[in-house]
Design an enzyme around this catalytic site. Structure first.
Site, PDB file in Angstrom:
ATOM      1  N   GLU A  46       0.814  -1.199   0.000  1.00 59.65           N
ATOM      2  CA  GLU A  46       0.000   0.000   0.000  1.00 59.65           C
ATOM      3  C   GLU A  46       0.860   1.267   0.000  1.00 59.65           C
ATOM      4  OE1 GLU A  46      -2.238  -2.999   2.695  1.00 59.65           O
ATOM      5  OE2 GLU A  46      -0.199  -2.640   1.960  1.00 59.65           O
ATOM      6  N   CYS A  69      -2.679  -4.024   7.187  1.00 58.23           N
ATOM      7  CA  CYS A  69      -2.329  -4.282   8.586  1.00 58.23           C
ATOM      8  C   CYS A  69      -2.766  -3.109   9.465  1.00 58.23           C
ATOM      9  CB  CYS A  69      -0.835  -4.551   8.732  1.00 58.23           C
ATOM     10  SG  CYS A  69       0.230  -3.168   8.264  1.00 58.23           S
ATOM     11  N   THR A 155      13.221 -43.918  -8.720  1.00 58.88           N
ATOM     12  CA  THR A 155      13.923 -42.668  -8.427  1.00 58.88           C
ATOM     13  C   THR A 155      15.442 -42.799  -8.494  1.00 58.88           C
ATOM     14  OG1 THR A 155      13.932 -43.161  -6.053  1.00 58.88           O
ATOM     15  CG2 THR A 155      12.058 -41.910  -6.929  1.00 58.88           C
ATOM     16  N   ALA A 156      15.958 -44.007  -8.494  1.00 55.59           N
ATOM     17  CA  ALA A 156      17.403 -44.235  -8.539  1.00 55.59           C
ATOM     18  C   ALA A 156      17.657 -45.692  -8.864  1.00 55.59           C
ATOM     19  CB  ALA A 156      18.051 -43.870  -7.205  1.00 55.59           C
ATOM     20  N   ALA A 158      19.457 -49.377  -8.291  1.00 54.99           N
ATOM     21  CA  ALA A 158      19.573 -50.168  -7.065  1.00 54.99           C
ATOM     22  C   ALA A 158      20.809 -49.777  -6.256  1.00 54.99           C
ATOM     23  CB  ALA A 158      19.612 -51.654  -7.409  1.00 54.99           C
ATOM     24  N   THR A 190      19.824 -39.049   2.718  1.00 52.31           N
ATOM     25  CA  THR A 190      20.078 -38.342   1.463  1.00 52.31           C
ATOM     26  C   THR A 190      21.402 -37.585   1.524  1.00 52.31           C
ATOM     27  OG1 THR A 190      17.711 -38.114   0.983  1.00 52.31           O
ATOM     28  CG2 THR A 190      19.187 -36.545  -0.089  1.00 52.31           C
ATOM     29  N   LEU A 198      21.477 -28.216  -1.253  1.00 50.11           N
ATOM     30  CA  LEU A 198      20.184 -27.707  -0.797  1.00 50.11           C
ATOM     31  C   LEU A 198      20.125 -26.176  -0.811  1.00 50.11           C
ATOM     32  CD1 LEU A 198      19.320 -30.102   2.168  1.00 50.11           C
ATOM     33  CD2 LEU A 198      18.790 -30.348  -0.258  1.00 50.11           C
ATOM     34  N   GLY A 290      14.651 -38.972   0.381  1.00 51.15           N
ATOM     35  CA  GLY A 290      14.479 -40.305  -0.184  1.00 51.15           C
ATOM     36  C   GLY A 290      13.081 -40.850   0.020  1.00 51.15           C
ATOM     37  N   THR A 292      11.882 -43.150   1.933  1.00 55.10           N
ATOM     38  CA  THR A 292      11.440 -43.472   3.293  1.00 55.10           C
ATOM     39  C   THR A 292      10.902 -42.243   4.008  1.00 55.10           C
ATOM     40  OG1 THR A 292      13.039 -45.284   3.459  1.00 55.10           O
ATOM     41  CG2 THR A 292      12.127 -44.447   5.514  1.00 55.10           C
TER      42      THR A 292
END
Length: 355
Positions: A46, A69, A155-156, A158, A190, A198, A290, A292
């Site tokens: 604003e 606010c 995803t990957a 073995a 991971t 990350l 991962g 899990t």
């Protein structure tokens, strides 16, 4: 209001923990000022719109994507600023759920004789700030699980090799989702297997003000090795661990550690971790973990959306699965999801799912 929502998008990577807000000031169809909240701690939408409008704000209508606010924080109340500028009417997309506001802005405006209307493009405005509303209203961030898989749901390999299932365009797209997130969460498995950074690269945002997401690692017994990228101090990092975990050395000198209680299976309390992240102002949390941990979060009901990249490759039935979930006896037990968005990203397909 649609223009105000588009303006709010300019703050996609920079306003957290604040909501993304846009404002347009107009006399009828003639726009005299517009602005957006650019960064937490700086003026709200604003204020920028009123500065652009100048004296033309008097008697005008302010279209704003969130209730102005009414309290003093790091900036003065926007409701007071609108009143002082002589705004005659305020149209807001939705009410602010923050207990410090929660209708107080509307009440202050009405008490000053300003006409107030609310609800225009309400759903779109809520979607725009789904992380903010999730944190404020339920005390838990909006949780997005990002996954990449082959056509046969793997995803990957073995042996754990997964670089790269998807193409370069999809990987660049992930950076944009990271950059809009308050935090990126993974597990120690991971970290050990992939040693991820990350971080969100600056290139996708084009904004040097982009806020670095908090890196969050669930590491029950502090297994993260000394050479892990998440320990390099290049971005703020929080590692959750069990109360009885042994620190033992200076590996974690550049990061923050926090103990979490364990559940009956001696796993970290996932709900407790999310509540603590909400208390720290985390709106959207992106999980890159991962099968899990991702499966546990889904099974526990904490996942709000799945961001799934599907690559045109086949990895075979010995490769690793997308998610680790309990087996089902009947099709009626299957978890059904709906598609919110689908589009091609390079050679890959990106799907966004919610329940």
């Amino acid at each position: 209001m649609a223009r105000a929502l588009r303006l709010a998008e300019h703050g996609l990577y920079t306003t957290q923990p604040n909501p993304r807000v846009g404002c347009v000031i107009a006399h009828g169809e003639a726009v005299v000022g517009e602005g957006w909240h650019q960064r937490a701690g700086e003026p709200h939408a604003e204020v920028f719109a009123l500065r652009a409008a100048g004296a033309h704000a008097r008697g005008a209508t302010a279209y704003v994507t969130l209730e102005p606010c009414s309290h003093f924080g790091r900036t003065p109340p926007c409701a007071d600023t609108l009143i002082a500028a002589g705004i005659a009417r305020v149209v807001a997309a939705c009410e602010d759920s923050n207990p410090q506001v929660a209708g107080g802005g509307f009440a202050k405006l009405r008490a000053a004789g300003i006409t107030v209307e609310s609800g225009l493009l309400h759903a779109a405005a809520r979607e725009h700030n789904r992380g903010f509303f999730a944190r404020i209203e339920r005390g838990r961030p909006w949780l997005r699980v990002k996954l990449a898989m082959s056509l046969d749901g793997r995803t990957a390999l073995a042996n754990g090799e997964s670089k790269w299932i998807t193409g370069e365009a999809a990987r660049a797209d992930v950076q944009r989702w990271r950059a809009r997130s308050s935090a990126i969460l993974t597990g120690s498995g991971t970290v050990l297997a992939d040693n991820p950074r990350l971080t969100a690269r600056a290139e996708p945002t084009g904004d040097e003000k982009a806020i670095a997401p908090l890196r969050v690692v669930l590491d029950t017994q502090l297994r993260t090795p000394r050479n892990a990228n998440v320990l390099d101090g290049s971005a703020p990092t929080l590692i959750f661990h069990a109360p009885d975990a042994q620190l033992g050395d200076d590996r974690f000198a550049k990061v923050e550690l926090a103990a979490l209680p364990l559940d009956v299976q001696r796993r970290l309390d996932l709900g407790g971790a999310l509540e603590l992240l909400a208390q720290r102002g985390m709106n959207e949390v992106q999980v890159e973990a991962g099968p899990t941990l991702s499966g546990s979060l889904l099974q526990s009901g904490f996942v709000d959306e799945l961001l799934l990249y599907i690559a045109p490759v086949l990895l075979g039935d010995k490769a690793r699965p997308l998610l680790v979930l309990p087996g089902l006896d009947e099709m009626t037990q299957a978890k059904r999801l709906r598609i919110v968005d689908q589009r091609s990203i390079g050679d890959d397909l990106r799907m966004l799912y919610r329940e």
